[in-house]
Scaffold this motif. Sequence first.
Motif, PDB file in Angstrom:
ATOM      1  N   ALA A  31     -29.203  27.315 -18.343  1.00 36.69           N
ATOM      2  CA  ALA A  31     -29.868  27.798 -19.557  1.00 36.69           C
ATOM      3  C   ALA A  31     -28.920  28.512 -20.517  1.00 36.69           C
ATOM      4  N   THR A  32     -27.687  28.025 -20.619  1.00 34.04           N
ATOM      5  CA  THR A  32     -26.702  28.685 -21.477  1.00 34.04           C
ATOM      6  C   THR A  32     -27.160  28.759 -22.927  1.00 34.04           C
ATOM      7  N   ALA A  33     -27.650  27.652 -23.471  1.00 32.24           N
ATOM      8  CA  ALA A  33     -28.089  27.641 -24.867  1.00 32.24           C
ATOM      9  C   ALA A  33     -29.239  28.612 -25.067  1.00 32.24           C
ATOM     10  N   GLN A  34     -30.197  28.590 -24.132  1.00 31.72           N
ATOM     11  CA  GLN A  34     -31.360  29.469 -24.254  1.00 31.72           C
ATOM     12  C   GLN A  34     -30.954  30.938 -24.237  1.00 31.72           C
ATOM     13  N   LEU A 155     -32.822  18.712 -30.729  1.00 34.59           N
ATOM     14  CA  LEU A 155     -32.424  17.612 -29.825  1.00 34.59           C
ATOM     15  C   LEU A 155     -32.294  16.274 -30.566  1.00 34.59           C
ATOM     16  N   GLU A 156     -32.006  16.325 -31.857  1.00 32.65           N
ATOM     17  CA  GLU A 156     -31.943  15.091 -32.639  1.00 32.65           C
ATOM     18  C   GLU A 156     -30.861  14.148 -32.128  1.00 32.65           C
ATOM     19  N   GLU A 157     -29.781  14.690 -31.607  1.00 28.34           N
ATOM     20  CA  GLU A 157     -28.707  13.831 -31.090  1.00 28.34           C
ATOM     21  C   GLU A 157     -29.166  13.049 -29.858  1.00 28.34           C
ATOM     22  N   ILE A 158     -30.000  13.675 -29.040  1.00 29.33           N
ATOM     23  CA  ILE A 158     -30.501  12.990 -27.845  1.00 29.33           C
ATOM     24  C   ILE A 158     -31.457  11.867 -28.237  1.00 29.33           C
ATOM     25  N   ALA A 159     -32.318  12.144 -29.219  1.00 30.68           N
ATOM     26  CA  ALA A 159     -33.222  11.098 -29.703  1.00 30.68           C
ATOM     27  C   ALA A 159     -32.431   9.911 -30.253  1.00 30.68           C
ATOM     28  N   PHE A 160     -31.332  10.203 -30.974  1.00 28.23           N
ATOM     29  CA  PHE A 160     -30.504   9.129 -31.520  1.00 28.23           C
ATOM     30  C   PHE A 160     -29.828   8.338 -30.408  1.00 28.23           C
ATOM     31  N   ALA A 161     -29.266   9.045 -29.442  1.00 25.64           N
ATOM     32  CA  ALA A 161     -28.513   8.364 -28.383  1.00 25.64           C
ATOM     33  C   ALA A 161     -29.403   7.424 -27.570  1.00 25.64           C
ATOM     34  N   GLN A 191     -37.396  37.088 -40.915  1.00 31.92           N
ATOM     35  CA  GLN A 191     -37.320  35.765 -40.298  1.00 31.92           C
ATOM     36  C   GLN A 191     -36.012  35.105 -40.704  1.00 31.92           C
ATOM     37  N   ALA A 192     -35.555  34.196 -39.860  1.00 31.66           N
ATOM     38  CA  ALA A 192     -34.323  33.457 -40.154  1.00 31.66           C
ATOM     39  C   ALA A 192     -34.399  32.103 -39.462  1.00 31.66           C
ATOM     40  N   ALA A 193     -34.067  31.055 -40.211  1.00 27.75           N
ATOM     41  CA  ALA A 193     -33.988  29.711 -39.643  1.00 27.75           C
ATOM     42  C   ALA A 193     -32.514  29.321 -39.550  1.00 27.75           C
ATOM     43  N   THR A 194     -32.086  28.917 -38.375  1.00 32.52           N
ATOM     44  CA  THR A 194     -30.692  28.557 -38.150  1.00 32.52           C
ATOM     45  C   THR A 194     -30.618  27.291 -37.308  1.00 32.52           C
ATOM     46  N   VAL A 195     -29.469  26.645 -37.359  1.00 37.96           N
ATOM     47  CA  VAL A 195     -29.193  25.519 -36.468  1.00 37.96           C
ATOM     48  C   VAL A 195     -28.074  25.945 -35.522  1.00 37.96           C
ATOM     49  N   GLU A 196     -28.385  25.960 -34.251  1.00 38.92           N
ATOM     50  CA  GLU A 196     -27.403  26.329 -33.225  1.00 38.92           C
ATOM     51  C   GLU A 196     -26.969  25.056 -32.504  1.00 38.92           C
ATOM     52  N   ARG A 197     -25.650  24.816 -32.471  1.00 39.84           N
ATOM     53  CA  ARG A 197     -25.145  23.618 -31.802  1.00 39.84           C
ATOM     54  C   ARG A 197     -24.338  24.013 -30.573  1.00 39.84           C
ATOM     55  N   PHE A 198     -24.585  23.282 -29.516  1.00 41.34           N
ATOM     56  CA  PHE A 198     -23.885  23.502 -28.259  1.00 41.34           C
ATOM     57  C   PHE A 198     -23.208  22.194 -27.876  1.00 41.34           C
ATOM     58  N   TYR A 199     -22.089  22.294 -27.188  1.00 35.97           N
ATOM     59  CA  TYR A 199     -21.241  21.128 -26.952  1.00 35.97           C
ATOM     60  C   TYR A 199     -21.027  20.914 -25.457  1.00 35.97           C
ATOM     61  N   TYR A 200     -21.020  19.635 -25.070  1.00 34.64           N
ATOM     62  CA  TYR A 200     -20.927  19.254 -23.664  1.00 34.64           C
ATOM     63  C   TYR A 200     -19.871  18.167 -23.502  1.00 34.64           C
ATOM     64  N   PRO A 201     -19.237  18.101 -22.340  1.00 32.85           N
ATOM     65  CA  PRO A 201     -18.127  17.149 -22.177  1.00 32.85           C
ATOM     66  C   PRO A 201     -18.556  15.694 -22.139  1.00 32.85           C
ATOM     67  N   ASP A 202     -19.782  15.425 -21.640  1.00 27.96           N
ATOM     68  CA  ASP A 202     -20.201  14.035 -21.495  1.00 27.96           C
ATOM     69  C   ASP A 202     -21.722  13.959 -21.458  1.00 27.96           C
ATOM     70  N   LEU A 203     -22.236  12.728 -21.432  1.00 32.17           N
ATOM     71  CA  LEU A 203     -23.681  12.517 -21.461  1.00 32.17           C
ATOM     72  C   LEU A 203     -24.368  13.127 -20.239  1.00 32.17           C
ATOM     73  N   VAL A 247     -25.381  19.091 -29.215  1.00 30.31           N
ATOM     74  CA  VAL A 247     -26.841  19.133 -29.073  1.00 30.31           C
ATOM     75  C   VAL A 247     -27.334  20.263 -29.963  1.00 30.31           C
ATOM     76  N   SER A 248     -28.235  19.932 -30.892  1.00 27.93           N
ATOM     77  CA  SER A 248     -28.678  20.894 -31.895  1.00 27.93           C
ATOM     78  C   SER A 248     -30.040  21.485 -31.538  1.00 27.93           C
ATOM     79  N   TYR A 249     -30.124  22.782 -31.715  1.00 27.15           N
ATOM     80  CA  TYR A 249     -31.388  23.504 -31.611  1.00 27.15           C
ATOM     81  C   TYR A 249     -31.690  24.097 -32.992  1.00 27.15           C
ATOM     82  N   HIS A 250     -32.776  23.660 -33.610  1.00 26.50           N
ATOM     83  CA  HIS A 250     -33.212  24.228 -34.888  1.00 26.50           C
ATOM     84  C   HIS A 250     -34.127  25.406 -34.567  1.00 26.50           C
TER      85      HIS A 250
END
Length: 260
Positions: A31-34, A155-161, A191-203, A247-250
């Motif tokens: 749960a690193t992103a969370q 999770l838009e990148e996952i939907a695309f993949a 309130q604040a809306a942000t996009v948080e991106r996290f990066y992983y080595p592989d699928l 992997v993006s979290y809005h």
Amino acid sequence: MSDLMLNSEANWQARVAHAFSRAAPRYDVLATAQRQIGEKLWGSLPPHAFNVLDMGCGTGYWTQRLAERYPNARITGLDLAPGMLEQARQRHGESIYWQPGDAAALPFGKHAFDLVFSNLAVQWCSDIGAVMEELYRVLTPGGQAHITTLLPGTLEEIAFAWQRPEALLQTPDRASVERAIGESGLTIARQAATVERFYYPDLKAVMASIKGVGAQIARPQASLSRNDVAAAQARFEQLRQPEGLPVSYHCLTLHLEKSL
């Protein structure tokens, strides 16, 4: 509400509870992103609180931190998933009150809490209006709710993949959340809306990060061939950044108040 709608709602809640109960033993590792998103709430919490609810407490990580921050307060952790609550109880003991329940139908009386904390939980509730109404009901006059939730595009990148739009979480948009807050009687202090991106080595690491925290329930129960996986991997590679696969979290971060 029709019986069909009630059955659909109950089925959704059961799926959420089951997915997160299964994820509970390995949730804290993955749960690193969370955790990083939850830190956005920490600096804005009030200096004092007496009755605190961690709504959607999971394995109790934030609940325990709330107990340390407010040592004289009564702390309650609520979650829909029995497996999460069992992990929380085993790890953090009985000094915290662990309560099964649904954020859209909180099992507490009026004015029960002066502070509600909720990190990445309410996006799993199909009725955001009911959640906000319940928050208003259980907060004391002058009470505060500090919330992070997810917005469309997560999770838009996952939907695309995977070429599966259903991999996107079906979350209400910001305007819908703001409308629900206004109709509940709560006010938005910040309130604040942000996009948080996290990066992983592989699928494999990407999918472990999602499945491991119970967040893959939107995908249909279908077997995947090696060709399916290879195609998804090739599509995801098109998005690779120097840091890894994104992997993006809005995120929407909210500080809500109930007027005196």
